[in-house]
Design a protein around this motif. Sequence first.
Motif, PDB file in Angstrom:
ATOM      1  N   GLY A  26       0.791  -1.227   0.000  1.00 13.73           N
ATOM      2  CA  GLY A  26       0.000   0.000   0.000  1.00 13.73           C
ATOM      3  C   GLY A  26       0.826   1.280   0.000  1.00 13.73           C
ATOM      4  N   LEU A  27       2.148   1.165  -0.045  1.00 17.58           N
ATOM      5  CA  LEU A  27       2.994   2.363  -0.038  1.00 17.58           C
ATOM      6  C   LEU A  27       3.040   3.056  -1.403  1.00 17.58           C
ATOM      7  CD1 LEU A  27       6.045   1.198   2.121  1.00 17.58           C
ATOM      8  CD2 LEU A  27       4.078   2.567   2.821  1.00 17.58           C
ATOM      9  N   LEU A  28       2.912   2.287  -2.476  1.00 16.99           N
ATOM     10  CA  LEU A  28       2.985   2.834  -3.840  1.00 16.99           C
ATOM     11  C   LEU A  28       1.687   2.510  -4.573  1.00 16.99           C
ATOM     12  CD1 LEU A  28       4.627   4.211  -6.087  1.00 16.99           C
ATOM     13  CD2 LEU A  28       5.549   1.962  -6.660  1.00 16.99           C
ATOM     14  N   LYS A  29       0.983   3.554  -5.005  1.00 17.15           N
ATOM     15  CA  LYS A  29      -0.275   3.349  -5.729  1.00 17.15           C
ATOM     16  C   LYS A  29       0.013   3.055  -7.195  1.00 17.15           C
ATOM     17  CE  LYS A  29      -2.186   7.270  -4.381  1.00 17.15           C
ATOM     18  NZ  LYS A  29      -3.223   8.321  -4.280  1.00 17.15           N
ATOM     19  N   MET A  30      -0.757   2.125  -7.749  1.00 17.53           N
ATOM     20  CA  MET A  30      -0.634   1.763  -9.163  1.00 17.53           C
ATOM     21  C   MET A  30      -2.022   1.516  -9.728  1.00 17.53           C
ATOM     22  SD  MET A  30       2.768  -0.634  -9.119  1.00 17.53           S
ATOM     23  CE  MET A  30       3.403  -0.136 -10.707  1.00 17.53           C
ATOM     24  N   ILE A  31      -2.084   1.414 -11.031  1.00 15.75           N
ATOM     25  CA  ILE A  31      -3.331   1.138 -11.733  1.00 15.75           C
ATOM     26  C   ILE A  31      -3.094  -0.070 -12.639  1.00 15.75           C
ATOM     27  CG2 ILE A  31      -2.735   2.764 -13.580  1.00 15.75           C
ATOM     28  CD1 ILE A  31      -5.714   3.391 -13.845  1.00 15.75           C
ATOM     29  N   LYS A  32      -4.124  -0.895 -12.792  1.00 16.70           N
ATOM     30  CA  LYS A  32      -3.975  -2.065 -13.657  1.00 16.70           C
ATOM     31  C   LYS A  32      -4.720  -1.815 -14.958  1.00 16.70           C
ATOM     32  CE  LYS A  32      -3.941  -6.990 -13.869  1.00 16.70           C
ATOM     33  NZ  LYS A  32      -4.065  -8.240 -13.170  1.00 16.70           N
ATOM     34  N   ILE A  33      -3.958  -1.717 -16.029  1.00 15.81           N
ATOM     35  CA  ILE A  33      -4.497  -1.621 -17.387  1.00 15.81           C
ATOM     36  C   ILE A  33      -3.762  -2.703 -18.172  1.00 15.81           C
ATOM     37  CG2 ILE A  33      -4.807  -0.178 -19.425  1.00 15.81           C
ATOM     38  CD1 ILE A  33      -4.491   2.265 -17.577  1.00 15.81           C
ATOM     39  N   GLY A  34      -4.293  -3.912 -18.118  1.00 13.99           N
ATOM     40  CA  GLY A  34      -3.581  -5.059 -18.671  1.00 13.99           C
ATOM     41  C   GLY A  34      -2.565  -5.567 -17.666  1.00 13.99           C
ATOM     42  N   SER A  35      -1.600  -4.716 -17.360  1.00 13.65           N
ATOM     43  CA  SER A  35      -0.612  -5.003 -16.312  1.00 13.65           C
ATOM     44  C   SER A  35      -0.514  -3.765 -15.421  1.00 13.65           C
ATOM     45  CB  SER A  35       0.745  -5.339 -16.937  1.00 13.65           C
ATOM     46  OG  SER A  35       1.206  -4.245 -17.703  1.00 13.65           O
ATOM     47  N   LEU A  36       0.167  -3.910 -14.306  1.00 14.90           N
ATOM     48  CA  LEU A  36       0.271  -2.776 -13.380  1.00 14.90           C
ATOM     49  C   LEU A  36       1.084  -1.642 -13.994  1.00 14.90           C
ATOM     50  CD1 LEU A  36       0.871  -4.480  -9.928  1.00 14.90           C
ATOM     51  CD2 LEU A  36      -1.153  -3.247 -10.689  1.00 14.90           C
ATOM     52  N   LYS A  37       0.594  -0.431 -13.797  1.00  9.89           N
ATOM     53  CA  LYS A  37       1.271   0.776 -14.265  1.00  9.89           C
ATOM     54  C   LYS A  37       1.226   1.798 -13.130  1.00  9.89           C
ATOM     55  CE  LYS A  37       1.036  -0.373 -18.887  1.00  9.89           C
ATOM     56  NZ  LYS A  37       0.232  -1.529 -18.828  1.00  9.89           N
ATOM     57  N   CYS A  38       2.182   2.718 -13.161  1.00 15.04           N
ATOM     58  CA  CYS A  38       2.250   3.766 -12.165  1.00 15.04           C
ATOM     59  C   CYS A  38       2.371   5.104 -12.892  1.00 15.04           C
ATOM     60  CB  CYS A  38       3.461   3.538 -11.259  1.00 15.04           C
ATOM     61  SG  CYS A  38       3.642   4.758  -9.942  1.00 15.04           S
ATOM     62  N   ARG A  39       1.553   6.071 -12.482  1.00 16.86           N
ATOM     63  CA  ARG A  39       1.679   7.400 -13.077  1.00 16.86           C
ATOM     64  C   ARG A  39       3.019   7.994 -12.649  1.00 16.86           C
ATOM     65  NH1 ARG A  39      -2.782  11.416 -11.637  1.00 16.86           N
ATOM     66  NH2 ARG A  39      -1.110  11.604 -10.217  1.00 16.86           N
ATOM     67  N   GLU A  40       3.663   8.711 -13.543  1.00 13.82           N
ATOM     68  CA  GLU A  40       4.931   9.350 -13.228  1.00 13.82           C
ATOM     69  C   GLU A  40       4.775  10.307 -12.041  1.00 13.82           C
ATOM     70  OE1 GLU A  40       8.668  11.173 -15.731  1.00 13.82           O
ATOM     71  OE2 GLU A  40       6.681  11.184 -16.644  1.00 13.82           O
ATOM     72  N   GLU A  41       3.660  11.030 -11.995  1.00 15.11           N
ATOM     73  CA  GLU A  41       3.397  11.954 -10.891  1.00 15.11           C
ATOM     74  C   GLU A  41       3.280  11.212  -9.565  1.00 15.11           C
ATOM     75  OE1 GLU A  41       1.424  11.722 -13.644  1.00 15.11           O
ATOM     76  OE2 GLU A  41       2.022  13.513 -14.735  1.00 15.11           O
ATOM     77  N   THR A  42       2.645  10.041  -9.596  1.00 16.08           N
ATOM     78  CA  THR A  42       2.488   9.232  -8.387  1.00 16.08           C
ATOM     79  C   THR A  42       3.846   8.757  -7.888  1.00 16.08           C
ATOM     80  OG1 THR A  42       0.289   8.524  -9.088  1.00 16.08           O
ATOM     81  CG2 THR A  42       1.383   7.160  -7.438  1.00 16.08           C
ATOM     82  N   LEU A  43       4.705   8.345  -8.799  1.00 18.28           N
ATOM     83  CA  LEU A  43       6.044   7.909  -8.407  1.00 18.28           C
ATOM     84  C   LEU A  43       6.817   9.070  -7.789  1.00 18.28           C
ATOM     85  CD1 LEU A  43       8.246   5.788  -8.222  1.00 18.28           C
ATOM     86  CD2 LEU A  43       8.881   6.359 -10.586  1.00 18.28           C
ATOM     87  N   ASN A  44       6.733  10.243  -8.396  1.00 20.74           N
ATOM     88  CA  ASN A  44       7.425  11.414  -7.843  1.00 20.74           C
ATOM     89  C   ASN A  44       6.901  11.761  -6.453  1.00 20.74           C
ATOM     90  OD1 ASN A  44       9.036  11.658 -10.115  1.00 20.74           O
ATOM     91  ND2 ASN A  44       7.652  13.089 -11.117  1.00 20.74           N
ATOM     92  N   GLU A  45       5.581  11.648  -6.246  1.00 19.31           N
ATOM     93  CA  GLU A  45       4.978  11.900  -4.934  1.00 19.31           C
ATOM     94  C   GLU A  45       5.464  10.870  -3.912  1.00 19.31           C
ATOM     95  OE1 GLU A  45       0.782  11.856  -5.696  1.00 19.31           O
ATOM     96  OE2 GLU A  45       0.884  13.716  -6.867  1.00 19.31           O
ATOM     97  N   PHE A  46       5.572   9.619  -4.329  1.00 21.11           N
ATOM     98  CA  PHE A  46       6.075   8.556  -3.460  1.00 21.11           C
ATOM     99  C   PHE A  46       7.496   8.888  -3.005  1.00 21.11           C
ATOM    100  CE2 PHE A  46       8.824   4.809  -3.258  1.00 21.11           C
ATOM    101  CZ  PHE A  46       8.231   4.099  -2.220  1.00 21.11           C
ATOM    102  N   ILE A  47       8.339   9.290  -3.951  1.00 23.81           N
ATOM    103  CA  ILE A  47       9.732   9.620  -3.638  1.00 23.81           C
ATOM    104  C   ILE A  47       9.792  10.796  -2.666  1.00 23.81           C
ATOM    105  CG2 ILE A  47      11.900  10.493  -4.609  1.00 23.81           C
ATOM    106  CD1 ILE A  47      11.193   8.799  -7.146  1.00 23.81           C
ATOM    107  N   GLU A  48       8.983  11.824  -2.910  1.00 21.95           N
ATOM    108  CA  GLU A  48       8.943  12.991  -2.006  1.00 21.95           C
ATOM    109  C   GLU A  48       8.471  12.591  -0.611  1.00 21.95           C
ATOM    110  OE1 GLU A  48       9.561  16.445  -1.678  1.00 21.95           O
ATOM    111  OE2 GLU A  48      10.761  15.924  -3.416  1.00 21.95           O
ATOM    112  N   LYS A  49       7.386  11.817  -0.568  1.00 23.71           N
ATOM    113  CA  LYS A  49       6.775  11.441   0.713  1.00 23.71           C
ATOM    114  C   LYS A  49       7.717  10.610   1.577  1.00 23.71           C
ATOM    115  CE  LYS A  49       2.730   9.202   2.700  1.00 23.71           C
ATOM    116  NZ  LYS A  49       1.420   8.593   2.426  1.00 23.71           N
ATOM    117  N   TYR A  50       8.447   9.689   0.957  1.00 26.74           N
ATOM    118  CA  TYR A  50       9.273   8.764   1.722  1.00 26.74           C
ATOM    119  C   TYR A  50      10.758   9.122   1.713  1.00 26.74           C
ATOM    120  CZ  TYR A  50       5.047   6.125   2.235  1.00 26.74           C
ATOM    121  OH  TYR A  50       3.767   5.758   2.569  1.00 26.74           O
ATOM    122  N   ASP A  51      11.090  10.339   1.290  1.00 28.70           N
ATOM    123  CA  ASP A  51      12.467  10.816   1.381  1.00 28.70           C
ATOM    124  C   ASP A  51      12.848  10.866   2.866  1.00 28.70           C
ATOM    125  OD1 ASP A  51      14.944  11.858   0.707  1.00 28.70           O
ATOM    126  OD2 ASP A  51      14.220  13.917   0.597  1.00 28.70           O
TER     127      ASP A  51
END
Length: 65
Positions: A26-51
């Motif tokens: 539950g630390l990294l949000k993703m979306i499943k469209i065929g396979s799991l994908k992560c928005r670039e913005e979501t990844l950047n937010e994850f990096i900021e949040k858990y720095d």
Amino acid sequence: MLLTVKEVAQRLRASPAMVYRLYHSGLLKMIKIGSLKCREETLNEFIEKYDGYDVSFPELGARKL
């Protein structure tokens, strides 16, 4: 832009297995469209949040360094 698990792993310099662990914990949000994908913005937010945190064992949650 949507990133694949492999692309997320490359950006984090981690393994795809670690990306799946971050997702399943539950630390990294993703979306499943065929396979799991992560928005670039979501990844950047994850990096900021858990720095400054240790997320090596996502099942245990994030721990402040």
